[in-house]
Design a protein around this motif. Sequence first.
Motif, PDB file in Angstrom:
ATOM      1  N   VAL A  34       0.845  -1.199   0.000  1.00  0.00           N
ATOM      2  CA  VAL A  34       0.000   0.000   0.000  1.00  0.00           C
ATOM      3  C   VAL A  34       0.882   1.251   0.000  1.00  0.00           C
ATOM      4  O   VAL A  34       0.662   2.195  -0.758  1.00  0.00           O
ATOM      5  CB  VAL A  34      -0.942   0.008   1.217  1.00  0.00           C
ATOM      6  CG1 VAL A  34      -1.667   1.346   1.323  1.00  0.00           C
ATOM      7  CG2 VAL A  34      -1.926  -1.135   1.118  1.00  0.00           C
ATOM      8  N   LEU A  35       1.926   1.220   0.859  1.00  0.00           N
ATOM      9  CA  LEU A  35       2.853   2.365   0.917  1.00  0.00           C
ATOM     10  C   LEU A  35       3.481   2.611  -0.440  1.00  0.00           C
ATOM     11  O   LEU A  35       3.530   3.741  -0.933  1.00  0.00           O
ATOM     12  CB  LEU A  35       3.951   2.075   1.957  1.00  0.00           C
ATOM     13  CG  LEU A  35       5.095   3.092   2.004  1.00  0.00           C
ATOM     14  CD1 LEU A  35       4.605   4.426   2.547  1.00  0.00           C
ATOM     15  CD2 LEU A  35       6.242   2.576   2.865  1.00  0.00           C
ATOM     16  N   PHE A  36       3.923   1.525  -1.066  1.00  0.00           N
ATOM     17  CA  PHE A  36       4.580   1.674  -2.365  1.00  0.00           C
ATOM     18  C   PHE A  36       3.617   2.268  -3.386  1.00  0.00           C
ATOM     19  O   PHE A  36       3.985   3.141  -4.174  1.00  0.00           O
ATOM     20  CB  PHE A  36       5.098   0.304  -2.841  1.00  0.00           C
ATOM     21  CG  PHE A  36       5.863   0.401  -4.130  1.00  0.00           C
ATOM     22  CD1 PHE A  36       7.173   0.899  -4.150  1.00  0.00           C
ATOM     23  CD2 PHE A  36       5.290   0.003  -5.325  1.00  0.00           C
ATOM     24  CE1 PHE A  36       7.870   0.991  -5.331  1.00  0.00           C
ATOM     25  CE2 PHE A  36       5.997   0.107  -6.518  1.00  0.00           C
ATOM     26  CZ  PHE A  36       7.296   0.604  -6.518  1.00  0.00           C
TER      27      PHE A  36
ATOM     28  N   LEU B 144       1.110   4.203  -2.726  1.00  0.00           N
ATOM     29  CA  LEU B 144       0.917   5.619  -2.421  1.00  0.00           C
ATOM     30  C   LEU B 144       2.076   6.460  -2.983  1.00  0.00           C
ATOM     31  O   LEU B 144       1.882   7.527  -3.549  1.00  0.00           O
ATOM     32  CB  LEU B 144       0.816   5.824  -0.910  1.00  0.00           C
ATOM     33  CG  LEU B 144      -0.484   5.341  -0.263  1.00  0.00           C
ATOM     34  CD1 LEU B 144      -0.412   5.448   1.264  1.00  0.00           C
ATOM     35  CD2 LEU B 144      -1.668   6.141  -0.790  1.00  0.00           C
ATOM     36  N   VAL B 145       3.307   5.913  -2.797  1.00  0.00           N
ATOM     37  CA  VAL B 145       4.481   6.612  -3.337  1.00  0.00           C
ATOM     38  C   VAL B 145       4.373   6.717  -4.854  1.00  0.00           C
ATOM     39  O   VAL B 145       4.602   7.772  -5.452  1.00  0.00           O
ATOM     40  CB  VAL B 145       5.778   5.883  -2.931  1.00  0.00           C
ATOM     41  CG1 VAL B 145       6.983   6.466  -3.673  1.00  0.00           C
ATOM     42  CG2 VAL B 145       5.988   5.981  -1.422  1.00  0.00           C
ATOM     43  N   LEU B 146       3.955   5.597  -5.470  1.00  0.00           N
ATOM     44  CA  LEU B 146       3.776   5.574  -6.926  1.00  0.00           C
ATOM     45  C   LEU B 146       2.786   6.656  -7.346  1.00  0.00           C
ATOM     46  O   LEU B 146       3.003   7.411  -8.303  1.00  0.00           O
ATOM     47  CB  LEU B 146       3.284   4.192  -7.354  1.00  0.00           C
ATOM     48  CG  LEU B 146       3.075   3.985  -8.856  1.00  0.00           C
ATOM     49  CD1 LEU B 146       4.402   4.077  -9.599  1.00  0.00           C
ATOM     50  CD2 LEU B 146       2.426   2.634  -9.123  1.00  0.00           C
TER      51      LEU B 146
ATOM     52  N   ALA C 132       2.053   9.383  -5.740  1.00  0.00           N
ATOM     53  CA  ALA C 132       2.685  10.706  -5.587  1.00  0.00           C
ATOM     54  C   ALA C 132       3.606  11.000  -6.767  1.00  0.00           C
ATOM     55  O   ALA C 132       3.595  12.096  -7.330  1.00  0.00           O
ATOM     56  CB  ALA C 132       3.487  10.762  -4.283  1.00  0.00           C
ATOM     57  N   PHE C 133       4.383   9.980  -7.165  1.00  0.00           N
ATOM     58  CA  PHE C 133       5.302  10.174  -8.289  1.00  0.00           C
ATOM     59  C   PHE C 133       4.542  10.484  -9.570  1.00  0.00           C
ATOM     60  O   PHE C 133       4.936  11.349 -10.353  1.00  0.00           O
ATOM     61  CB  PHE C 133       6.178   8.912  -8.482  1.00  0.00           C
ATOM     62  CG  PHE C 133       7.356   8.853  -7.535  1.00  0.00           C
ATOM     63  CD1 PHE C 133       7.407   9.657  -6.401  1.00  0.00           C
ATOM     64  CD2 PHE C 133       8.419   7.990  -7.787  1.00  0.00           C
ATOM     65  CE1 PHE C 133       8.482   9.599  -5.535  1.00  0.00           C
ATOM     66  CE2 PHE C 133       9.509   7.931  -6.924  1.00  0.00           C
ATOM     67  CZ  PHE C 133       9.531   8.735  -5.792  1.00  0.00           C
TER      68      PHE C 133
END
Lengths: 727, 384
Positions: free
Chosen positions: A23-25, A27-29, A31-32
């Motif tokens: 899930v964190l990854f 979310l980062v994706l 954002a990117f």
Amino acid sequence: MSYFSMNRSNRPFNKKMQEKLVVLFLLVLLAFVGLSIKLISITRDNGERYKKQVLSQQQYESTIIPFKRGDILDSKGNKLATSEKVYNLIIDSKMMLRKEESLNATMSALNECFPGFPEADVRSYVSQNPGSQYYVALKQLSYDEISDFVDIQNDKAANPDVAGVWFEEEYKRIYPNNTLACDVIGFTGKDNVGSYGLEQFYNDTLNGTNGREYGYLSEGEMLERTVVSPVDGYNIVTTIDGNIQQIVEKYLYEFNEQYKNGARPGGNGANNVGCIIMDVNNGDVLAMGSYPNFDLNNPRDTSALLGSRFVNESGVIEYEANCITEENKDELLSDDAITYQNLNYLWKNFCISNTYEPGSVAKPFTVAAGLESGKMTGNEYYTCNGQLRVADHDIKCHNYKIGGDGTLSVQEAIEQSCNVALMLMGRQIGKTTYLEYQEKFGFGYKTNIDLSGESRTATLVFNSSNMGETELATSTFGQGYNVTMIQMIAAFSSLVNGGFYYEPHVVKRITAQDGSTVRNISPRVLKQTVSAATSAKIIQYCNGVVLNGTGKTARPAGYAIGGKTGTAETVPRDKRNYVLSFMGYAPADNPQIAIYVVVDRPNVVFQDDAKFATRIVRSILTEVLPYMNIYMTEELSDKEREELENLDITIKSSNLSDEETEEEGESADNEEDESIVDANGGDITSSTSPTAEEMQSDDVLTAPLTGTVLNTQTGEPVVEDKEDGPQ
Amino acid sequence: MARNSISRSKGYVDYTLIFIILLLLGFGLIMVYSTSSYSASMSSTLHNNPAFYLNKQAFATVFGLVAMAVVAMIPYQFWRRFAGMGYAVSAFLIILVLTPLGYEANGARRWLKIGISVQPAEIAKLAMILFLASLVCRLGNDIRTRNGFLLVLFSPAPICLMVWRITDNLSSAIIIFMIGYIMLFVASPEYKRFLIITVAAIAFAALVVLVVVHMADAGTFGYRGQRIRTWIDPEADASGGGFQTLQALYAIGSGGIFGKGIGQSTQKLGFLPEAQNDMIFSVICEELGLFGGICIIVLFLLLLWRLMIIASNARDEFGGLLVVGVMGHIAIQVILNVAVVTNVIPNTGISLPFISYGGSSVMFLLIELGLVFSVARSIDFAED
């Protein structure tokens, strides 16, 4: 594994955590991706505008890199004029206001480093013009003056808030010797445009080309940055010898000190006094100076005008007005245009710009014309009864009162400067031949010396249509037509060097900044004015002038020289104003240098005495000849020896010093003779009889001049039949 | 496939990760040289040496790579006993900045000079990752309780406050706090609490922005208030506070799709302050275009993906959380840096990992990656 066993609470990274990691990854994706979209939108929406913005910021980055104007050097390589790099302090309000703390931090640093920094002015400018990037706060600082501040600026770690100050480079013209050779050098303003003298004449040679740092758009709208280096100007090496120039100016100044504030209250020693020394064998000008002078580093300083005659708004001297003094200065120079006219007159080079009637120094030219044309043999005798009737007028000789000179040979006529004899020669030569030789000697023509401001004299000399019998008569002794000093000495040099007329010149070499020679300017012989035989005759006659005649007081200790004195009446012919001169050469037997001193209306009651000029010549040559390593040929009296010792001059003799000691007895005899004369209180040499003393005082014109005189201003003939008609 | 080829005793070496790191570091050095050579050659204090910044950065990079290799060789469990001490030491070092050992540069007192100059904030980030990983392991299932949750959430707060107040470095404080927040997010099985906290934080931030924008005098909030106003409309103050942001936007916008070519930036020629530092990403976009910028973002994504894989497969919870901390650190800095450069958030000083100029930053990042490699080495594929 063993090290894992140390750990008691060794739980694995469980499934829940793995899930949350995914899930964190994501979310980062997310954002990117969001940021990438933002990037794309910036480029798409504002790309073109920003591109233009970037280019417009760059275009103003073009800066000029100044060139260095070339130096002016004397013949020994000493700097007469040079350019020094200086710095202007520029305030960039925009940069200074970018950070809150910058303004105060920068101001305190500036105050610390620059005494008298105009803080209030700068602060008010910065607050009123926050967008300005260019304000000159201080001008023309030397590197030493700015170095403290530059150190502060460079130490960013210690002074993070100092900002918005930069230094703009430029060159400042410096004249290390201030007034020395001011007329010859001329001066240069901030814009690298020379005024007067060499600075103006060689302006293009001295100037280089500015460099430039700039950006330009290449194909595909790429911005390229390019630096075009400046090209420095060339140096000019002059023929002026700084030491000789200094000697000349020392005695011109001394003359002024002696005679200033005389008959004309507050006035200089003379309206003008000038001197040229020239190498007769190549036309090199070794020294050229005049007084009053001015400081090249501060040419607009009106205090240099003190003592000068007042020049009106048309640039003409008002002889009726008082000289400029401390008291009347503010009143006379209240108008800027008038002040400028007065400064202009001061800046002019007297030796090439001012014209005047030469007087008796013209006599050798008359004789040379007669001898060279064959109209005279040199063996003639002339009888002077004190005056000669020409046309309807009696033109008097200076010895009119004592009944004339009697019968004179050509040499005696020159030695005694007899006007009647010269007028008779003029009749012998005739108008046509006389004018032919005037032209040969260059009267009426520019010499084309490489200095700016040489006067045109074409309308100030006679021609066949306006020269009558009277004009011919007065011309033979140098009245009625006008010359410049440089014309006279250039022509005279040809009379004493075997007849070769050299174009006078001041610059002998042009060099690049690295010292390499760009161009040599070799002496130019323009013509032969007289033959070697005529030249030898003229030397013989002129030697007689100093040996027996009117020029005795011009002879420096230890040397034999030749020359001719001149005492010319000025317009109006009121018998009170004279131009005194001596034109000579040294050594007498083999002329190397020519010297010409002109004193324009000395500040005394009785001006008609050529000794005002001859004494200056004597003083100058006393120092210049030993400096030039010319050997002494004449015996020295003890008095002369003492004089030389006081001047710290080494006695240079071609004879061995032994011989001199042997001759000491003889010198002592001379001294006896001299002491007798000294008792009479004059500096006139031994054989002079008291009655002759008056005659010695030179060829004074005592007759009212009745012929036509050419006006120096307009070139129109001026009829001087009636007395007191001021022009 | 991998589980068959990699022998357990030698340990797993993630070559993809090594490749990505070396690529980022190499690219970073090139960009540091490109962005700094002009200003360095113009500075007489740096002896007009165009490679001044490059040399310093290359030295720190080599030093960091050596440190990374050493740390990778040490089993990560070794560090666990220093977790509490690390927390205390980082607090101590921050206080040391106030002593003469600390020094000021660029107007802020953030550095310590102990042989080499380091920012205690960088040490604090590493120490915080170690401390929280250890804390979460110790809490075990207690993390599910409210107290456990709050303990992990607020244990970074003292350090964050010190970094903010003592070294005046709000951005580093936020990064440290967010590292903790991300580690907590992964460690805790909760979703609801995070959603609430995140929404509350965003709402609070929006409120602050609204207040600042509608206040007549921005002075109450100091320069930070001014920065928020500038953020809303950078062109309103183009020559003052908005200058850097605008110049960064000009750089990005003028680059186009494929850029002006490497070394061809005009914005770095004195217009964009700190071009080799926090604003380096905008020069990358100017020289290499959108394509180059997005490539860098993809490269970071790959890096984070490798970290996720390693964390998921970690031998134990401690190792996994260490990697999550590193991953969070890098992710936050990349996101915040790009967000500042593109003016998505107000301007604050955050460097781009591995690429921006800064010796402390690259050295500690590489040490953190050393820990990651150490964790990777312990992955037991046979038991997976």
